[in-house]
Each structure stands twice: as C-alpha cells, then as structure tokens.
Scaffold this motif. Structure first.
Motif, mmCIF file in Angstrom:
data_model
loop_
_atom_site.group_PDB
_atom_site.id
_atom_site.type_symbol
_atom_site.label_atom_id
_atom_site.label_comp_id
_atom_site.label_asym_id
_atom_site.label_seq_id
_atom_site.Cartn_x
_atom_site.Cartn_y
_atom_site.Cartn_z
ATOM 1 N N THR A 11 0.852 -1.178 0.000
ATOM 2 C CA THR A 11 0.000 0.000 0.000
ATOM 3 C C THR A 11 0.889 1.230 0.000
ATOM 4 N N ALA A 50 -5.522 5.147 -3.836
ATOM 5 C CA ALA A 50 -4.298 4.407 -4.149
ATOM 6 C C ALA A 50 -4.123 4.337 -5.662
ATOM 7 N N LYS A 105 -7.285 4.056 0.027
ATOM 8 C CA LYS A 105 -6.467 3.757 1.201
ATOM 9 C C LYS A 105 -7.346 3.773 2.455
#
Length: 280
Positions: free
Chosen positions: A39, A106, A274
């Motif tokens: 991530t 993201a 996210k």
C-alpha cells in the motif's frame, strides 16, 4: 525470471491501433520503481518533504512493459464508480479525478465493457446497488468470448469467478461487481480459446485475485497479446482466476506518481482507496 524491473520511466506510450471510441490512450508516466509496496506509505525525503510510495510497480514481462498494482484487503477498499449520482458516466479518469481527492486514492482503472453511452453491458454493482443485471447472452466480441466472468466483493473479501460459477453459487449481492470478458485464467488454466501469444496486440488491462485474497491489477504499457497477459497472471503472479477488463481504452490513475492516462472514453471505473487515509 521472465521479467525485470524498469530502470527508467517510459513516456507517451500509446496503443498501436486506433480505438473505435476515439483517440488512443496516452500514458503520461510509467510509475513504481523497484519492489512494490502493498500500500502507498509516506516516506520522508532528505529535504524534509513527504512523498507517497506507489501501490504500483513497473516491470517487464518477457519483452513487454507492464504496470502491476496491488490491492490488499487489510489496507485498501475496492469500489466501483460509473458517474456522479443521477448523472451521466464520467467517461474518463480525468473527470473522475476532478471530483475526488487524490490523497484518498491508491489507484483507479477502467473496469469493464460498456455501450455507446459508457454504461456497462454486463453485471455492475456500485455501493450495493445493482445498476445492470448479469448477462449470459451469446454474441460477438471479447465480452462474449465464453467463459467470461465477474470481479466482485464485499468488505475485505474479493473474488473473480466465471459468469456460470457466479450465477450458480453467489446468492447475496456484493458491495461491488463488474462483469467483463473473456476470463484470462480459469482455475489455473489459460482460457481455452486464448493462444500462447496471438497476433492481436493492444494496450490491455485485467484483474485477478490470489489465494491470499489480494487483487492484482495489471495494465500493459505497450501492445500485448491475450496469451502473454494471461501467462503473466498464471506464471508470475500465481493467480488462478483472472479477468480481462478491456483493451486499447485501458487507463490508470496513480496519484502517487502523477500518472493520469487520457484517451478514448471509458465506462465503469474500479477505485482502490487507502483505508488509513485521513484528510488533515
């Protein structure tokens, strides 16, 4: 190994054939150097500024540059988006990006096939609302190259199933879902009608879910065959079920590297957010 990491960015890569819907996609930046992060995470630079690591990496599989983006259930949320509530579809990642905070995203990518208005031609669920029913129809084109399939999920559980499997075994409506075709990999085997490295070469993108429940999104940065893309999922990512999303119109928004692909109009959009993001 069959792939290597890209050492330098590639600029302005375009599809090799014109899209029926409009101009070919322009890739403004190829992103993600080195080993991928599960991530995006903040990193402090020597100057004291904060950068965000990308959830995407650039690699070369055999002789073709790809961008591989990883979504992890514990750290990301996946959703589908078509357009503002009650309005027409966005039709581009540029329009979508203007309506959403880059800090929370993201990455985002086109996510399935659509009609002339940008509306999905197969099963589509957004925020638990079914906007299009499952299609089992026969027809021409990639979508109808059976088996086709569905990428769907709720919460931290994401899956790719063939359309027949989905119809027979999925009883509850998921929070998100998109139907496309063909399947690239089915139960660890290549789609029966996909050759090893066929003559059809386009910018293409796809999604697959591994045994750990992570979603692997891949977009090619040069023209690629169905077979090579399918083999990347099977042989390098060890993904047993992977679904083709589209070709030539394929596009990626990766805010971490300022990549925002432009080009032909798109339809459904998959958004990976996210979980740890806060708007300070």
């Amino acid at each position: 190994m069959k792939y290597a990491y890209l050492a330098l960015p590639l600029l302005m890569l375009t599809a090799c054939e014109p899209a029926k819907e409009g101009e070919p996609v322009t890739r403004t930046r190829i992103d993600g150097q080195g080993i991928p992060s599960a991530t995006p995470t903040p990193v402090e630079t020597a100057s004291g500024t904060t950068q965000v690591e990308s959830a995407c990496r650039s690699i070369i599989f055999e002789d073709t540059p790809l961008t591989h983006c990883l979504a992890t259930p514990s750290r990301h949320r996946v959703s589908m988006d078509l357009g503002p509530s009650g309005d027409a579809p966005y039709r581009s990642l540029t329009a979508y990006s203007k309506a959403h905070s880059a800090g929370s995203i993201a990455f985002a990518m086109n996510a399935g096939m659509y009609d002339d208005e940008g509306k999905p031609i197969g099963y589509f669920v957004e925020d638990g609302n079914r906007l299009q029913t499952l299609s089992t129809a026969d027809g021409e084109g990639n979508f109808h190259m059976k088996p086709n399939g569905v990428f769907f999920g709720s919460g931290e559980t994401w899956e790719v199933r063939t359309t027949d499997d989905f119809l027979a075994n999925v009883r509850e409506r998921p929070q998100f879902g998109t139907q496309s075709g063909p399947m690239l990999v089915v139960d660890g085997k290549l789609h029966p009608e996909i050759s090893h490295d066929g003559e059809s070469r386009l910018i293409r993108n796809a999604v697959g879910v591994d045994e750990r429940g992570r979603a692997h999104f891949v977009i090619s940065n040069a023209a690629i065959s169905f077979g090579k893309l399918a083999r990347f999922y099977r042989d390098e990512l060890n993904v047993k079920n992977a679904l083709y999303l589209d070709g030539n119109v394929s596009a990626l928004w990766n805010p971490a590297t300022d990549r925002l692909d432009t080009g032909a109009p798109i339809g459904p959009i998959v958004v990976v957010e996210k979980k740890d993001w806060t708007d300070d």
